[in-house]
Design an enzyme around this catalytic site. Structure first.
Site, PDB file in Angstrom:
ATOM      1  N   GLY A   1     -84.695  22.456 -22.205  1.00 28.87           N
ATOM      2  CA  GLY A   1     -85.043  21.032 -22.196  1.00 28.87           C
ATOM      3  C   GLY A   1     -84.844  20.404 -23.561  1.00 28.87           C
ATOM      4  N   TYR A   2     -83.594  20.244 -23.946  1.00 29.56           N
ATOM      5  CA  TYR A   2     -83.285  19.570 -25.215  1.00 29.56           C
ATOM      6  C   TYR A   2     -82.852  18.120 -24.952  1.00 29.56           C
ATOM      7  CZ  TYR A   2     -83.203  23.496 -28.614  1.00 29.56           C
ATOM      8  OH  TYR A   2     -83.530  24.515 -29.470  1.00 29.56           O
ATOM      9  N   SER A   3     -81.739  17.960 -24.177  1.00 25.91           N
ATOM     10  CA  SER A   3     -81.118  16.636 -24.051  1.00 25.91           C
ATOM     11  C   SER A   3     -81.967  15.663 -23.245  1.00 25.91           C
ATOM     12  CB  SER A   3     -79.761  16.764 -23.364  1.00 25.91           C
ATOM     13  OG  SER A   3     -78.966  17.702 -24.028  1.00 25.91           O
TER      14      SER A   3
ATOM     15  N   GLU B   1     -76.736  29.715 -29.344  1.00 29.65           N
ATOM     16  CA  GLU B   1     -76.029  29.047 -28.254  1.00 29.65           C
ATOM     17  C   GLU B   1     -74.524  29.136 -28.501  1.00 29.65           C
ATOM     18  OE1 GLU B   1     -77.385  25.037 -27.471  1.00 29.65           O
ATOM     19  OE2 GLU B   1     -76.081  24.835 -25.740  1.00 29.65           O
TER      20      GLU B   1
ATOM     21  N   ASN C   1     -66.887  18.414 -28.456  1.00 29.62           N
ATOM     22  CA  ASN C   1     -65.767  18.734 -29.346  1.00 29.62           C
ATOM     23  C   ASN C   1     -65.591  17.693 -30.451  1.00 29.62           C
ATOM     24  OD1 ASN C   1     -65.527  20.917 -27.702  1.00 29.62           O
ATOM     25  ND2 ASN C   1     -63.339  20.695 -27.318  1.00 29.62           N
ATOM     26  N   GLU C   2     -65.952  16.439 -30.153  1.00 35.05           N
ATOM     27  CA  GLU C   2     -65.854  15.413 -31.206  1.00 35.05           C
ATOM     28  C   GLU C   2     -66.847  15.748 -32.329  1.00 35.05           C
ATOM     29  OE1 GLU C   2     -66.176  14.639 -27.931  1.00 35.05           O
ATOM     30  OE2 GLU C   2     -64.135  13.950 -27.603  1.00 35.05           O
TER      31      GLU C   2
HETATM   32  C1  FAD Z   1     -72.652  20.498 -17.470  1.00 38.88           C
HETATM   33  C2  FAD Z   1     -73.595  20.258 -18.586  1.00 38.88           C
HETATM   34  C3  FAD Z   1     -74.680  21.104 -18.763  1.00 38.88           C
HETATM   35  C4  FAD Z   1     -75.611  20.860 -19.763  1.00 38.88           C
HETATM   36  N1  FAD Z   1     -76.734  21.677 -19.846  1.00 38.88           N
HETATM   37  C5  FAD Z   1     -77.734  21.325 -20.703  1.00 38.88           C
HETATM   38  C6  FAD Z   1     -78.977  22.041 -20.673  1.00 38.88           C
HETATM   39  O1  FAD Z   1     -79.167  22.993 -19.903  1.00 38.88           O
HETATM   40  N2  FAD Z   1     -79.965  21.629 -21.498  1.00 38.88           N
HETATM   41  C7  FAD Z   1     -79.801  20.591 -22.385  1.00 38.88           C
HETATM   42  O2  FAD Z   1     -80.735  20.292 -23.114  1.00 38.88           O
HETATM   43  N3  FAD Z   1     -78.631  19.902 -22.425  1.00 38.88           N
HETATM   44  C8  FAD Z   1     -77.605  20.238 -21.605  1.00 38.88           C
HETATM   45  N4  FAD Z   1     -76.417  19.531 -21.613  1.00 38.88           N
HETATM   46  C9  FAD Z   1     -76.327  18.345 -22.466  1.00 38.88           C
HETATM   47  C10 FAD Z   1     -75.317  18.421 -23.584  1.00 38.88           C
HETATM   48  O3  FAD Z   1     -75.791  19.164 -24.651  1.00 38.88           O
HETATM   49  C11 FAD Z   1     -75.000  16.953 -23.978  1.00 38.88           C
HETATM   50  O4  FAD Z   1     -74.311  16.385 -22.884  1.00 38.88           O
HETATM   51  C12 FAD Z   1     -74.153  16.875 -25.215  1.00 38.88           C
HETATM   52  O5  FAD Z   1     -74.901  17.222 -26.344  1.00 38.88           O
HETATM   53  C13 FAD Z   1     -73.582  15.442 -25.403  1.00 38.88           C
HETATM   54  O6  FAD Z   1     -74.608  14.499 -25.352  1.00 38.88           O
HETATM   55  P1  FAD Z   1     -74.537  13.237 -24.374  1.00 38.88           P
HETATM   56  O7  FAD Z   1     -74.156  13.701 -23.023  1.00 38.88           O
HETATM   57  O8  FAD Z   1     -75.814  12.485 -24.532  1.00 38.88           O
HETATM   58  O9  FAD Z   1     -73.327  12.364 -24.920  1.00 38.88           O
HETATM   59  P2  FAD Z   1     -73.351  11.388 -26.192  1.00 38.88           P
HETATM   60  O10 FAD Z   1     -73.999  12.082 -27.332  1.00 38.88           O
HETATM   61  O11 FAD Z   1     -73.889  10.078 -25.770  1.00 38.88           O
HETATM   62  O12 FAD Z   1     -71.803  11.274 -26.475  1.00 38.88           O
HETATM   63  C14 FAD Z   1     -70.923  10.456 -25.700  1.00 38.88           C
HETATM   64  C15 FAD Z   1     -69.526  10.599 -26.289  1.00 38.88           C
HETATM   65  O13 FAD Z   1     -69.505  10.118 -27.640  1.00 38.88           O
HETATM   66  C16 FAD Z   1     -69.064  11.143 -28.530  1.00 38.88           C
HETATM   67  N5  FAD Z   1     -69.862  11.064 -29.771  1.00 38.88           N
HETATM   68  C17 FAD Z   1     -71.218  11.008 -29.878  1.00 38.88           C
HETATM   69  N6  FAD Z   1     -71.583  10.962 -31.180  1.00 38.88           N
HETATM   70  C18 FAD Z   1     -70.430  11.012 -31.903  1.00 38.88           C
HETATM   71  C19 FAD Z   1     -70.151  11.008 -33.307  1.00 38.88           C
HETATM   72  N7  FAD Z   1     -71.126  10.984 -34.213  1.00 38.88           N
HETATM   73  N8  FAD Z   1     -68.853  11.092 -33.692  1.00 38.88           N
HETATM   74  C20 FAD Z   1     -67.841  11.149 -32.780  1.00 38.88           C
HETATM   75  N9  FAD Z   1     -68.053  11.139 -31.431  1.00 38.88           N
HETATM   76  C21 FAD Z   1     -69.330  11.073 -31.008  1.00 38.88           C
HETATM   77  C22 FAD Z   1     -69.328  12.458 -27.809  1.00 38.88           C
HETATM   78  O14 FAD Z   1     -68.458  13.469 -28.243  1.00 38.88           O
HETATM   79  C23 FAD Z   1     -69.037  12.059 -26.361  1.00 38.88           C
HETATM   80  O15 FAD Z   1     -67.658  12.080 -26.125  1.00 38.88           O
HETATM   81  C24 FAD Z   1     -75.437  19.773 -20.653  1.00 38.88           C
HETATM   82  C25 FAD Z   1     -74.323  18.936 -20.506  1.00 38.88           C
HETATM   83  C26 FAD Z   1     -73.410  19.160 -19.493  1.00 38.88           C
HETATM   84  C27 FAD Z   1     -72.254  18.214 -19.352  1.00 38.88           C
END
Ligand code: FAD
Length: 398
Positions: A127-129, A244, A384-385
């Site tokens: 439960g991070y995101s 991780e 990846n970004e």
């Molecule tokens: C299938 C799946 C499983 C997951 N499982 C878990 C889980 O079990 N527990 C958990 O806690 N989380 C989980 N996650 C969450 C995951 O860690 C986040 O989706 C990830 O960290 C990206 O955050 P976000 O989705 O809020 O996108 P955002 O942070 O809102 O990013 C949106 C876009 O903007 C880009 N971006 C954001 N900031 C920057 C920057 N500073 N510079 C350049 N580009 C940027 C990102 O690369 C992305 O393309 C999961 C995600 C997926 C898709």
């Protein structure tokens, strides 16, 4: 760097191969190799077999029931498992929360949780995101307020992988909203059966139920479930992320997928000859193979550095980017190999007991689902970004 294994390492590899041949259940490895859907019971069955052998907790010290293996031994083990079609161990318990409990937990927490993780008695989720906190994780808002001998938690987590099966969730929660972002966060272990927790599915592009939203509505969590100090959870969070990102290159998985792709391309006929003889397809295949070889070398360099006592740094970001892009490209080539048969999607065909008719060759039934599902690889574990930002800052000094 000497890329040959020593005699001891080769003997270890043989021991791992013999174990996998003997103990990896054929039905499970067939499902993995044929990209069929794996259930919770498959993962748990395999984890129990690994634990009986003492090979489940790769990253734990020996005194807690870990393997105590060197980085090279772990690398060999992971490669052999991928090649044999072993399922991925659920990382959230054994590879994520357990190292945090070992480093920051109380004796009671270690005594209670670690044996349960080894025996697969608890299914853990992460439960991070949150909806407003992904890449910028420290913006998280889920609130925990101390009231006597417990915290009251309110808020929402999202993308919680396999949370629908979970007995326990480890959560980052905000305990001091006045402090600077990173300084008011705590690390809590929460029983998923506590009143006030609601889990709702998020259905992914491939139609699967893999991720969830988790809501907390006045959830009471005993204070003894706090790991480390209150408001120092960011230290635990960062420590966990180093685990991780281990094995993030996925070289073994890509090698297995590429071997399968070549087999398929040798059977598919395109313009009157096997697809593998088509010059355009061959060039794309060769590109992937070369990239994979260079990824493997980079990966081995980090393993060798770790063996010599180094700590993986920003080079993990290279491995993440290259490894995930390659795995995605391989799914793209599978779709190309399937041609029009990649279009029809029979969800039931991903079940092991499916005995209906396939539309086209059997391998084609799962290729689109996998292609769509694998878009996740470049998002989770640090997008990846974000990895490119790390490289530009830590390596290029920009
Ligand atoms: C299938 C799946 C499983 C997951 N499982 C878990 C889980 O079990 N527990 C958990 O806690 N989380 C989980 N996650 C969450 C995951 O860690 C986040 O989706 C990830 O960290 C990206 O955050 P976000 O989705 O809020 O996108 P955002 O942070 O809102 O990013 C949106 C876009 O903007 C880009 N971006 C954001 N900031 C920057 C920057 N500073 N510079 C350049 N580009 C940027 C990102 O690369 C992305 O393309 C999961 C995600 C997926 C898709």
């Amino acid at each position: 760097m000497d890329i040959n294994f020593t005699a001891e390492e080769a003997a270890f590899r043989d021991e791992v191969r013999a174990f996998l041949k003997d103990k990896l259940p054929a039905d499970i490895s067939r499902k993995v190799k044929e990209h069929k859907r794996l259930g919770k019971e498959d993962t748990v069955r395999w984890q129990k077999i690994l634990n009986e052998q003492g090979w489940l907790a790769l990253h734990w010290p020996k005194e807690y029931g870990g393997t105590g293996w060197s980085p090279i031994q772990k690398h060999i083990f992971e490669e052999e498992c991928a090649e044999a079609g072993a399922p991925t161990v659920l990382p959230f318990g054994v590879n994520m929360v357990a190292p945090v409990v070992i480093k920051f937990g109380t004796q009671e927490q270690k005594d209670y949780y670690l044996p349960r993780i080894l025996k697969s008695e608890d299914w853990w989720c992460q439960g991070y995101s949150e909806p407003g906190a992904g890449s910028d994780l420290a913006s998280l808002k889920t609130r925990a307020v101390r009231e006597g001998d417990h915290y009251v938690v309110n808020g929402q987590k999202t993308w919680t992988t396999l949370g629908q099966h979970a007995d326990m969730i480890f959560c980052l929660v905000r305990t001091d909203p006045e402090a600077k972002k990173q300084e008011g966060i705590s690390f809590l272990l929460i029983d998923m059966n506590t009143p006030g927790i609601t889990v709702r599915p998020l259905i992914t592009l491939d139609g699967e139920h893999e991720v969830n939203e988790v809501f907390f509505d006045d959830v009471k969590v005993p204070v003894e479930n706090l790991v480390g100090e209150e408001n120092k959870g960011w230290t635990c969070a960062k420590y966990l992320l180093t685990f991780e990102r281990t094995g993030i290159a996925g070289v073994g998985q890509s090698k297995a997928a590429l071997a399968h792709l070549k087999q398929v391309a040798a059977q598919q006929i395109s313009n009157g000859r096997p697809l593998i003889e088509d010059p355009h397809f061959r060039r794309r295949l060769a590109d992937v193979e070369m990239e994979l070889m260079s990824l493997e070398m980079t990966n081995l360099r980090t393993v060798a550095a770790a063996e010599a006592g180094g700590v993986p740094g920003a080079e993990s970001s290279f491995l993440k980017i290259m490894g995930t892009e390659l795995r995605q490209e391989i799914t793209h080539l599978f779709r190309t190999a399937a041609g029009p048969y990649a279009l029809p999607f029979l969800n039931e065909a991903l079940h092991d007991d499916f005995d209906g008719n396939y539309v086209g060759p059997e391998f084609a039934a799962s290729v689109s689902a996998r292609y769509f599902n694998f878009r996740k690889l470049s998002i989770f574990g640090g997008s990846n970004e974000i990895q490119k930002n790390i490289i530009s800052k830590m390596i290029l000094g920009l």
